[in-house]
Design a protein around this motif. Structure first.
Motif, PDB file in Angstrom:
ATOM      1  N   ILE A 188      -5.088 -25.956  30.392  1.00  0.00           N
ATOM      2  CA  ILE A 188      -4.468 -25.909  29.761  1.00  0.00           C
ATOM      3  C   ILE A 188      -3.801 -28.003  29.252  1.00  0.00           C
ATOM      4  CG2 ILE A 188      -2.546 -25.150  28.465  1.00  0.00           C
ATOM      5  CD1 ILE A 188      -3.009 -22.472  29.494  1.00  0.00           C
ATOM      6  N   HIS A 189      -3.842 -28.642  28.493  1.00  0.00           N
ATOM      7  CA  HIS A 189      -3.330 -29.419  28.042  1.00  0.00           C
ATOM      8  C   HIS A 189      -2.257 -29.332  26.724  1.00  0.00           C
ATOM      9  CE1 HIS A 189      -3.137 -34.255  28.419  1.00  0.00           C
ATOM     10  NE2 HIS A 189      -2.965 -34.156  26.649  1.00  0.00           N
ATOM     11  N   ILE A 190      -1.018 -30.044  26.328  1.00  0.00           N
ATOM     12  CA  ILE A 190      -0.058 -30.068  26.175  1.00  0.00           C
ATOM     13  C   ILE A 190       0.409 -31.242  25.087  1.00  0.00           C
ATOM     14  CG2 ILE A 190       2.540 -28.898  25.499  1.00  0.00           C
ATOM     15  CD1 ILE A 190       2.137 -27.311  28.507  1.00  0.00           C
ATOM     16  N   ILE A 191       1.082 -30.613  24.012  1.00  0.00           N
ATOM     17  CA  ILE A 191       0.914 -31.831  23.469  1.00  0.00           C
ATOM     18  C   ILE A 191       2.139 -31.678  22.687  1.00  0.00           C
ATOM     19  CG2 ILE A 191       0.666 -33.406  21.167  1.00  0.00           C
ATOM     20  CD1 ILE A 191      -1.684 -33.284  23.291  1.00  0.00           C
ATOM     21  N   LYS A 192       3.218 -32.988  23.133  1.00  0.00           N
ATOM     22  CA  LYS A 192       4.275 -32.819  21.949  1.00  0.00           C
ATOM     23  C   LYS A 192       4.381 -32.907  20.761  1.00  0.00           C
ATOM     24  CE  LYS A 192       6.660 -35.016  26.597  1.00  0.00           C
ATOM     25  NZ  LYS A 192       7.868 -35.506  27.191  1.00  0.00           N
ATOM     26  N   LEU A 193       5.679 -32.231  20.075  1.00  0.00           N
ATOM     27  CA  LEU A 193       5.863 -32.419  18.943  1.00  0.00           C
ATOM     28  C   LEU A 193       6.532 -33.849  17.995  1.00  0.00           C
ATOM     29  CD1 LEU A 193       7.495 -28.364  18.446  1.00  0.00           C
ATOM     30  CD2 LEU A 193       4.655 -30.028  18.009  1.00  0.00           C
ATOM     31  N   ILE A 194       6.131 -34.139  17.226  1.00  0.00           N
ATOM     32  CA  ILE A 194       7.021 -35.641  16.924  1.00  0.00           C
ATOM     33  C   ILE A 194       8.505 -35.062  15.751  1.00  0.00           C
ATOM     34  CG2 ILE A 194       6.584 -37.408  15.456  1.00  0.00           C
ATOM     35  CD1 ILE A 194       3.744 -37.021  16.099  1.00  0.00           C
ATOM     36  N   SER A 195       8.802 -35.878  16.460  1.00  0.00           N
ATOM     37  CA  SER A 195      10.286 -35.744  15.660  1.00  0.00           C
ATOM     38  C   SER A 195       9.893 -36.345  13.927  1.00  0.00           C
ATOM     39  CB  SER A 195      10.850 -36.305  16.062  1.00  0.00           C
ATOM     40  OG  SER A 195      11.779 -35.535  16.958  1.00  0.00           O
ATOM     41  N   ASP A 196      10.709 -35.917  13.124  1.00  0.00           N
ATOM     42  CA  ASP A 196      10.382 -36.054  11.472  1.00  0.00           C
ATOM     43  C   ASP A 196      11.940 -36.825  10.734  1.00  0.00           C
ATOM     44  OD1 ASP A 196      10.606 -36.437   8.907  1.00  0.00           O
ATOM     45  OD2 ASP A 196       9.320 -34.930   8.514  1.00  0.00           O
ATOM     46  N   GLU A 197      11.765 -38.268  11.326  1.00  0.00           N
ATOM     47  CA  GLU A 197      13.368 -38.540  11.018  1.00  0.00           C
ATOM     48  C   GLU A 197      13.365 -38.729   9.607  1.00  0.00           C
ATOM     49  OE1 GLU A 197      12.385 -43.060  12.347  1.00  0.00           O
ATOM     50  OE2 GLU A 197      11.524 -42.185  14.291  1.00  0.00           O
ATOM     51  N   ASN A 198      12.973 -38.439   9.050  1.00  0.00           N
ATOM     52  CA  ASN A 198      13.568 -38.346   7.525  1.00  0.00           C
ATOM     53  C   ASN A 198      13.766 -36.802   6.874  1.00  0.00           C
ATOM     54  OD1 ASN A 198      13.359 -41.626   6.982  1.00  0.00           O
ATOM     55  ND2 ASN A 198      10.858 -40.557   6.895  1.00  0.00           N
TER      56      ASN A 198
ATOM     57  N   ILE B  97      -2.581 -36.468  15.855  1.00  0.00           N
ATOM     58  CA  ILE B  97      -2.242 -36.336  17.276  1.00  0.00           C
ATOM     59  C   ILE B  97      -3.392 -35.522  18.380  1.00  0.00           C
ATOM     60  CG2 ILE B  97      -0.104 -36.194  19.433  1.00  0.00           C
ATOM     61  CD1 ILE B  97       1.290 -37.748  17.748  1.00  0.00           C
ATOM     62  N   PHE B  98      -2.568 -34.092  17.710  1.00  0.00           N
ATOM     63  CA  PHE B  98      -3.564 -33.246  17.927  1.00  0.00           C
ATOM     64  C   PHE B  98      -4.732 -33.407  18.375  1.00  0.00           C
ATOM     65  CE2 PHE B  98      -3.387 -28.157  17.838  1.00  0.00           C
ATOM     66  CZ  PHE B  98      -3.494 -27.932  19.043  1.00  0.00           C
ATOM     67  N   LEU B  99      -5.347 -33.385  17.752  1.00  0.00           N
ATOM     68  CA  LEU B  99      -6.899 -33.685  17.437  1.00  0.00           C
ATOM     69  C   LEU B  99      -7.418 -35.052  18.004  1.00  0.00           C
ATOM     70  CD1 LEU B  99      -7.115 -32.756  13.800  1.00  0.00           C
ATOM     71  CD2 LEU B  99      -7.852 -31.224  15.452  1.00  0.00           C
ATOM     72  N   THR B 100      -6.947 -36.161  18.260  1.00  0.00           N
ATOM     73  CA  THR B 100      -7.689 -36.932  19.206  1.00  0.00           C
ATOM     74  C   THR B 100      -7.468 -36.799  20.267  1.00  0.00           C
ATOM     75  OG1 THR B 100      -6.171 -38.467  17.210  1.00  0.00           O
ATOM     76  CG2 THR B 100      -6.328 -39.488  19.916  1.00  0.00           C
TER      77      THR B 100
ATOM     78  N   VAL C  21      -6.613 -27.051  23.813  1.00  0.00           N
ATOM     79  CA  VAL C  21      -5.248 -27.988  23.548  1.00  0.00           C
ATOM     80  C   VAL C  21      -3.943 -27.206  22.524  1.00  0.00           C
ATOM     81  CG1 VAL C  21      -4.372 -30.379  22.600  1.00  0.00           C
ATOM     82  CG2 VAL C  21      -6.587 -29.732  23.253  1.00  0.00           C
ATOM     83  N   VAL C  22      -2.995 -27.214  23.259  1.00  0.00           N
ATOM     84  CA  VAL C  22      -2.288 -26.323  22.754  1.00  0.00           C
ATOM     85  C   VAL C  22      -0.652 -27.510  22.292  1.00  0.00           C
ATOM     86  CG1 VAL C  22      -2.622 -24.073  24.148  1.00  0.00           C
ATOM     87  CG2 VAL C  22      -0.991 -25.300  24.871  1.00  0.00           C
TER      88      VAL C  22
END
Length: 529
Positions: free
Chosen positions: A280-290, A177-180, A254-255
């Protein structure tokens, strides 16, 4: 089952319904070509329109959602959302580095339509490329063409030169996601800084992080695959700012949510250096459901490394697994918890040869090592009862490398000789798997005597704490003991299996059980063959 597949996706809301089909048909790599049209054949003559591009550039979170939803696939696939055709309306041919063996459509098409698409659009397919179509009778929610404006940055703005940085250990969907997001907003050159080894020691299980050059090559492979039109400069960095502090060509950074302060700091430094401030473009973190209690709640490389514990990282040392008995060399630094691991293995059915106990017994009066040690180190190492005072001897050898080498040259050959005798005794009693527990296994070069090596590691700070608590040593003495051993990195480099005892006893036992089950499967396969 295909190693590599392509999902032709016209509606991202179908992803969760498609997961069972993906898991059933694709084993390793899944490319996703996002075509936001009701029917893929509507675009055959004009490829992708500019209006479509505006929608996709302003709604990069759609692709982020694709990565987020597919992160639940287990075992995990290498997901790659292709961007070249999305960013370049005149390019309708789908290029992939790996040949596509199966195409999954999220709509129903005839055999003729499916094979026409495969022939006309796919540049790299296997000789027998198959296809699967998805029949969805239920209504799916419409895709929103609006996007939230983040931190005042214009989502539709495109930059010639974009920069980002990170460790990028074992690229996961969070990285993708970060790279995309960076690739979608870049028109010419993307610079990626990759943290080099000297910056890693504060990370959890940093000893398991891939070499910097490996991470760089994996990044280039992924980036060139998802968009072959950009120039990529992937470089190692030895400080947290890398080239961002001095390169005047950069326009946007991108951060992640966690590293936003770093982006602000970069701009402070650039202003001081009379350079332009970066958007600055900020990317949200993905939750790890497991994730479990001892893991991070986000999708992360740390979680991936934790889940590598107890798995086979490399093939056995001795390739001929039929040579019996099968010997596991169990090692680890002082206070690393290898004794508890050895106990578990013994309960699982392995014979246990404890080289530390052998050494202890050989120090007793009348044993092989006793006279040689006293002769070399003098009678001052003896207690009033005539036994060797191990603490006095330890103070001598751990403060003088030459003296330590002298002691090792005396005792190591005798210990190995006795260990081999005990191994043969266990084998004669019917034990096919035997654990040789030895703290000095790597230093003594005994790993070549074993089929595979299992290494126990803990962070140095935890090792110091445990040694002080268990042995009553000072901080300096504890550090001396630890520094006299191979480092965690050296141990891991020799290991087939790594176990970390940093957490609860139950978590350690789970790692051991996982490794044991994998070994039993390996040996069972060998027996059948």
């Amino acid at each position: 089952m295909a190693n590599t597949g392509l999902l032709v996706l016209t509606n991202p809301t179908k992803i969760t319904k498609l997961l069972p089909i993906i898991k059933e048909h694709v084993l390793k790599t899944l490319y996703i070509q996002y075509l936001p049209e009701k029917n893929i054949f509507l675009s055959r003559n004009h490829a992708f329109t500019n209006s479509q591009w505006k929608v996709l550039s302003s709604c990069a979170q759609t692709i982020s959602k694709i990565y987020t939803d597919t992160s639940t696939i287990f075992p995990p696939l290498d997901i790659r959302v292709l961007l070249t055709s999305i960013k370049n309306p005149n390019l309708s041919i789908i290029n992939t580095k790996k040949p596509v063996e199966i195409v999954i459509f999220d709509q129903v098409y005839s055999t003729k339509e499916a094979y026409t698409f495969i022939q006309d659009y796919l540049a790299n397919t296997s000789m027998s490329c198959n296809f699967v179509t998805f029949n969805d009778d239920q209504e799916v929610e419409k895709i929103s063409n609006t996007c939230i404006n983040k931190d005042g940055v214009n989502e539709e703005k495109i930059y010639k030169n974009v920069v980002l940085g990170g460790t990028f250990d074992r690229i996961h969907n969070g990285h993708k996601i970060f790279l995309t997001e960076a690739v979608l907003r870049c028109s010419e050159k993307l610079t990626v800084g990759v943290t080099d080894t000297n910056m890693l020691s504060g990370k959890l299980l940093w000893e398991l992080i891939e070499p910097c050059q490996t991470r760089i090559l994996n990044l280039k492979d992924f980036l060139e695959d998802i968009d072959s039109t950009l120039m990529y400069d992937v470089v190692p960095i030895n400080d947290m700012y890398g080239p961002t502090k001095s390169d005047p060509s950069f326009e946007m950074i991108v951060v992640s949510e966690e590293t936003k302060r770093g982006g602000d700091k970069v701009n402070e430094i650039r202003v001081k250096n009379n350079l332009n401030k970066l958007d600055i473009h900020i990317i949200k973190l993905i939750s790890d459901e497991n994730h479990r209690n001892h893991e991070e709640s986000k999708v992360s490389s740390s979680n991936h490394r934790i889940r590598l514990l107890g798995t086979r990282l490399r093939p056995p040392k001795i390739e001929n697994k039929s040579v019996k008995p099968y010997i596991i060399g169990l090692t680890g630094g002082i206070a690393s918890g290898k004794s508890s691991v050895a106990d578990k293995l013994e309960k699982l059915g392995a014979g246990l040869v404890n080289c530390d106990k052998i050494a202890h017994d050989l120090y007793l009066p009348g044993k092989k090592c006793f006279d040689a040690i006293v002769e070399n180190f003098g009678s001052t190492i003896l207690k009033p009862d005539g036994f060797i005072d191990r603490k006095v001897l330890g103070n001598i050898v751990f403060n003088n490398k030459e003296q330590l080498n002298k002691l090792n040259n005396i005792v190591w050959p005798i210990i190995l000789e006795e260990a081999k005798k005990q191994i043969n005794d266990f084998y004669a009693k019917g034990f096919d798997v035997i654990v040789m527990e030895a703290a000095v296994l790597i230093q003594a070069n005994w790993q070549h005597f074993c089929h595979e090596i299992w290494t126990c590691i803990i962070p140095q700070e935890e090792a110091i704490r445990r040694v002080i608590e268990r042995n009553g040593l000072t901080v300096d003495d504890a550090k001396l003991r630890i520094q006299a051993q191979p480092s965690n990195v050296e141990q891991v480099n020799e290991a087939n299996v790594v176990i970390c005892t940093l957490w609860s006893h139950d978590i350690t036992l789970e790692q051991v059980q996982k490794a044991w089950d994998e070994l039993m499967k390996l040996l069972s396969t060998q027996t059948k063959n």
